[in-house]
Design a protein around this motif. Structure first.
Motif, PDB file in Angstrom:
ATOM      1  N   ILE A 177      58.869  63.261 -25.598  1.00 28.83           N
ATOM      2  CA  ILE A 177      58.965  61.826 -25.309  1.00 28.83           C
ATOM      3  C   ILE A 177      58.101  61.443 -24.108  1.00 28.83           C
ATOM      4  O   ILE A 177      57.278  60.547 -24.167  1.00 28.83           O
ATOM      5  CB  ILE A 177      60.433  61.417 -25.030  1.00 28.83           C
ATOM      6  N   GLY A 178      58.313  62.126 -22.994  1.00 31.47           N
ATOM      7  CA  GLY A 178      57.717  61.677 -21.731  1.00 31.47           C
ATOM      8  C   GLY A 178      56.301  62.131 -21.509  1.00 31.47           C
ATOM      9  O   GLY A 178      55.537  61.480 -20.813  1.00 31.47           O
ATOM     10  N   GLY A 179      55.926  63.225 -22.086  1.00 24.73           N
ATOM     11  CA  GLY A 179      54.656  63.820 -21.719  1.00 24.73           C
ATOM     12  C   GLY A 179      54.767  64.298 -20.301  1.00 24.73           C
ATOM     13  O   GLY A 179      55.779  64.081 -19.643  1.00 24.73           O
ATOM     14  N   CYS A 180      53.741  64.948 -19.794  1.00 24.78           N
ATOM     15  CA  CYS A 180      53.831  65.432 -18.424  1.00 24.78           C
ATOM     16  C   CYS A 180      53.051  64.521 -17.515  1.00 24.78           C
ATOM     17  O   CYS A 180      52.049  63.962 -17.897  1.00 24.78           O
ATOM     18  CB  CYS A 180      53.314  66.869 -18.338  1.00 24.78           C
ATOM     19  N   ALA A 195      62.589  65.998 -24.418  1.00 23.51           N
ATOM     20  CA  ALA A 195      62.115  65.263 -23.251  1.00 23.51           C
ATOM     21  C   ALA A 195      60.610  65.408 -23.094  1.00 23.51           C
ATOM     22  O   ALA A 195      59.894  64.443 -22.814  1.00 23.51           O
ATOM     23  CB  ALA A 195      62.828  65.777 -22.000  1.00 23.51           C
TER      24      ALA A 195
END
Lengths: 191, 653
Positions: free
Chosen positions: B20-23, B17
């Motif tokens: 994929i998403g980065g922060c 996750a």
């Protein structure tokens, strides 16, 4: 034909049924920060609707000639609930039939659906960010406003952040669940 | 499947996750500037360094704020009634709000201009504009009172006002809304004939003599929107620069239709040339109806005079008055640097800030380097007047102020920041965030030839979370920055009164020792003044009853009055006999359909009261004046119409 173990079939069924939750939570989110919006602006994309600060976002974006976001803009909303239902149904059939190839097919369908969703989202974002009203009040030469597909992007005075919301993570989790089923079936994961 | 494997799987998902998403990025927050507190701390009993005269926007007032503390010192009424001191309610002050439309109790005050001599603040007056019902006002900086208001005829939306010339010769009043002008017939036209029939006007109001504000001449211009203006200074003295928008001449949906052209104009006006035409008798005298209100210092009474004509020059009929400088995208601010050489246009929709050169402009005019004409006015070539452009300054440039050290500070509305740039090199050298959506900026002395480049105040349009929330409407926020060093440092947030637009600040030393502390009684020329306790009396003139009343710590004279009858109109003319600083007395009576009177020492103020029922009514002092303030009261008896109670009054009997 290789048959799945009972625990793998339960895991497969659980992965499919988990996706039912995606009807009740947003799939994706776009969040926007600007100095004058320290509280962030939120846009939540569901299977069949958009919620959040849409009116505020539309109000801001009309200065630069972006289209008004509204549900009618997305014909996808009409079919996505059925696609998800079909996926869940296929997953359940796979679990009941307990065949390895069905699990493989299910995984491929999930990946295909996810990829198609992302491609569709990208194409929408491209059109939304590029196809601007030429009579807009503010025209910054060379500037386009395509939102990021995933991650962060600076658009004029805004920082835009795009990421999966609960629904997106649930789909990913279901996919991971199917992968775990297959890995266990191939004895790569031994538990 | 055991617990460990579930945890392992969970960790795998989490890692995936994260990839994929980065922060979600952390938004930039407020800047902590360490020693800021000590820089804005004005110890108890000490005074601020600057008076900041701040426009009140939609409250029609000005507020006086001390800098660097940000403390509000006074709210002074200009175009709006002010019940707390009777402004607009007392018989003396009502006339200040007269217009050709009758009594107008409110307006929208956007901009402040402080009087200048040789381009520097002289501490005599502050001027303000009324945006809605076009007027300009003069405030005396020794009493902080509005002493003069002049209505502007043939104008609508007096936004581009009251900017001032270097020796306070003129303040200007130019129309935001172009409208059809002239007689009834030429004013009654379809709105969609804007292009043919609508005109702008730029009035030059003579301002250097108190009590004598008048329109020296009014320029008739093409129908555009005038936004802001600045006078030339030093070498450019004699010129005035006006930003324009809607040169598209749209009359509907301006947010789109007035934003189409790549460039609008800064209109450069040679006002000395216009003066010559007027002297030569070229001006056209036209009928107009407008009001001039003046406060008489010695009586404290305002009077209104109806004016009936104005002298006009149509700029397209008189060469060498006006030239158009193309300026990108709906310029808002047009600001002249302290040397008078550079004119900075802030195209609020533009991606750059153009800096024009006065020297180049004069050369282009001399060589007739025109790119065409706009409604008969020569349009200079952009490149021929341009010194250069500041690139990538930020988004939504609005206003520019100066520090006197070669730097300019421009407010960026859309990107909510102040941008500091080098005027010669046209390079951005620093930027600081504002909270939020900054409008005007103010450096003490910023628009003069000698800015005091120590502080900068940003007046913000949006407040959001800066203070404790107070329902839907929030105090507008201002921010004080230290600009004495290389870096702009945020020192202080402070809430403001009304909706400030422009403000000016001047050193306290310039005016603080000139403050009027009280009005000498012997100089009070009010016809109803009562200058000693034994001069109190009551006069009946038919239904009018005039009470000559005094107030002194801590009683009114008289304090018992009988013989008033229903149907009478009672005028309480209260003279404050105190001759000491900071001892006003108030006066209020039950049921009065007006505000209190607040009478300064030595002054007389009149409260009109029309009793509506029989009985005995109390009146009292509303401004805590002494230990026996609560005893400062009286009674007045009202009898039925036609009763034979005789008119008597007394004190201490």
């Amino acid at each position: 034909m290789k048959t799945l173990t009972r625990s793998n079939r339960i895991l497969l069924a659980a992965s499919s049924l988990l996706m039912v939750v995606a009807y009740f939570v947003p799939f994706w989110k776009i969040e926007m920060w600007a100095p004058q919006y320290p509280e962030w602006l939120h846009m939540k994309i569901w299977l069949y609707q958009i919620t959040g600060d849409i009116d505020i976002i539309n109000g801001l974006n009309h200065y630069i000639g972006m289209k008004h976001i509204k549900v009618e803009m997305f014909p996808e909303f009409k079919v996505m609930p059925y696609i998800l239902a079909a996926l869940i149904g296929f997953g359940m059939i796979s679990a009941v039939a307990g065949q390895r190839w069905l699990a493989w097919t299910f995984l491929l369908l999930l990946v295909a659906a996810g990829t198609a969703g992302l491609v569709d989202f990208y194409l929408w974002g491209y059109d939304y960010g590029h196809n601007l009203d030429p009579t807009a009040a503010i025209v910054v030469p060379g500037m386009v406003y395509q939102p990021p597909l995933i991650g962060t992007k600076e658009l004029l005075n805004f920082i835009a952040y795009s990421a999966p919301d609960w629904g997106g993570w649930i789909l990913a989790t279901s996919g991971m669940g199917v992968i775990v089923v297959l890995l266990r079936d191939y004895r790569i994961l031994k538990f | 499947m055991n617990i460990h494997s579930i945890v392992r799987t969970g960790l795998l998902f989490t890692a995936a996750a994260a990839v994929i998403g980065g922060c979600k990025p952390k938004a930039p927050g407020s800047v902590d500037t360490g020693d800021a507190a000590s820089k804005v701390y004005v110890a108890p009993g000490k005074h601020d360094e600057f008076y900041n005269i701040v426009s009140g926007g939609f409250n029609g007032q000005m507020s006086v704020v001390g800098l660097p503390s940000g403390r509000v010192l006074k709210i002074l009424p200009v175009f709006s009634v002010h019940p707390e001191n009777g402004y607009g309610f007392s018989e003396e002050s009502k006339a200040m709000l007269n217009t050709s439309h009758g009594f107008v109790p409110w307006d929208d005050l956007h901009h402040i201009s402080l009087s200048v001599t040789n381009g520097e603040h002289d501490g005599r007056w502050a001027f303000g504009n009324a945006n809605n019902t076009p007027r300009v006002a003069r405030v005396d900086l020794t009493t902080f009172e509005t002493t003069e208001i002049l209505e502007i005829p043939n104008s609508a939306g007096n936004h581009s006002s009251p900017f001032i010339t270097a020796n306070s010769e003129y303040i200007v009043a130019s129309s935001r809304f172009s409208v059809p002008i002239g007689d009834d017939k030429s004013r009654d036209v379809p709105i969609n004939t804007y292009k043919e029939n609508f005109k702008g006007t730029v009035s030059f109001v003579r301002a250097d003599k108190e009590g004598d504000m008048h329109i020296a001449f009014q320029l008739v211009t093409p129908g555009v929107n005038f936004d802001l203006a600045r006078a030339g200074k030093n070498k450019s003295h004699g010129w005035f620069f006006f930003s324009t928008y809607n040169t598209e001449q749209a009359h509907t949906l301006l947010e789109v239709n007035a934003s189409q052209k790549d460039k609008d104009f800064i209109m450069a006006v040679n006002w000395k040339k216009a003066e010559e035409y007027i002297k030569a008798g070229k001006g056209k005298i036209v009928k107009a109806k407008y009001v001039h209100n003046v406060l008489d210092h010695s009586s404290g009474i305002a009077t209104s005079t109806m004016k009936d004509e104005v002298i006009q020059l149509n700029i397209k009929e008189f060469p060498e008055i006006a030239y158009m400088i193309p300026c990108p995208k709906s310029p808002h601010g047009t600001d002249v640097d302290p040397t008078g050489e550079y004119i900075i246009g802030s195209g609020k929709l533009a991606a750059i800030i153009p800096v024009f050169s006065f020297t180049k402009m004069m050369k282009a005019i001399e060589t007739k380097d025109y790119e065409g004409t706009y409604d008969g006015i020569p349009v200079l070539k952009y490149e021929s007047v341009l010194k250069g452009e500041v690139t990538k300054p930020g988004l939504g440039p609005l206003h520019t102020e100066f520090d006197g050290r070669g730097y300019a500070y421009t407010s960026m509305f859309v990107s909510s920041e102040v941008v500091k740039w080098d005027i010669e090199k046209l390079e951005v050298v620093d930027r600081a965030p504002t909270y939020y959506s900054v409008g005007h900026l103010m450096v003490p002395g910023g628009p003069t030839t000698k800015p005091h480049g120590k502080y900068l105040v940003a007046y913000n349009k949006i407040t959001k979370d800066r203070y404790l929330p107070t329902g839907p409407e929030l105090a507008h926020s201002a921010q004080l920055y230290d600009i004495s060093g290389d870096k702009i440092k945020l020192l202080l947030d402070f809430p403001t009164i009304g909706e400030p637009h422009y403000a000016e600040a001047l050193p306290a030393s310039l005016i603080k020792d000139k403050q009027v502390k009280f009005y000498p009684l012997e100089k009070n020329t009010h016809p109803y003044a009562t200058k000693s306790p034994d001069a109190t009396k009551i006069e009946r003139k038919g239904k009018e009853v005039h009470v000559y009343m005094t107030s002194i710590r801590s009683h009114f004279g008289p304090d018992n009055i009988e013989g008033i009858k229903l149907g009478d109109e009672v005028y309480f003319h209260v003279t404050n006999l105190e001759q000491d600083w900071d001892v006003p007395h108030g006066f209020a009576i039950k049921g009065a359909n007006t505000a209190e009177a607040l009478i300064m020492p030595g002054a007389t103020q009149t409260l009109k009261w029309v009793p509506d029922r029989v009985g005995v009514f109390p009146f009292y002092c509303t401004d805590f004046c002494s230990a026996l303030h609560q005893e400062m009261q009286g009674y007045i008896r009202v009898s039925p119409a036609g009763s034979n109670v005789s008119l008597i009054y007394s004190l201490g009997k």
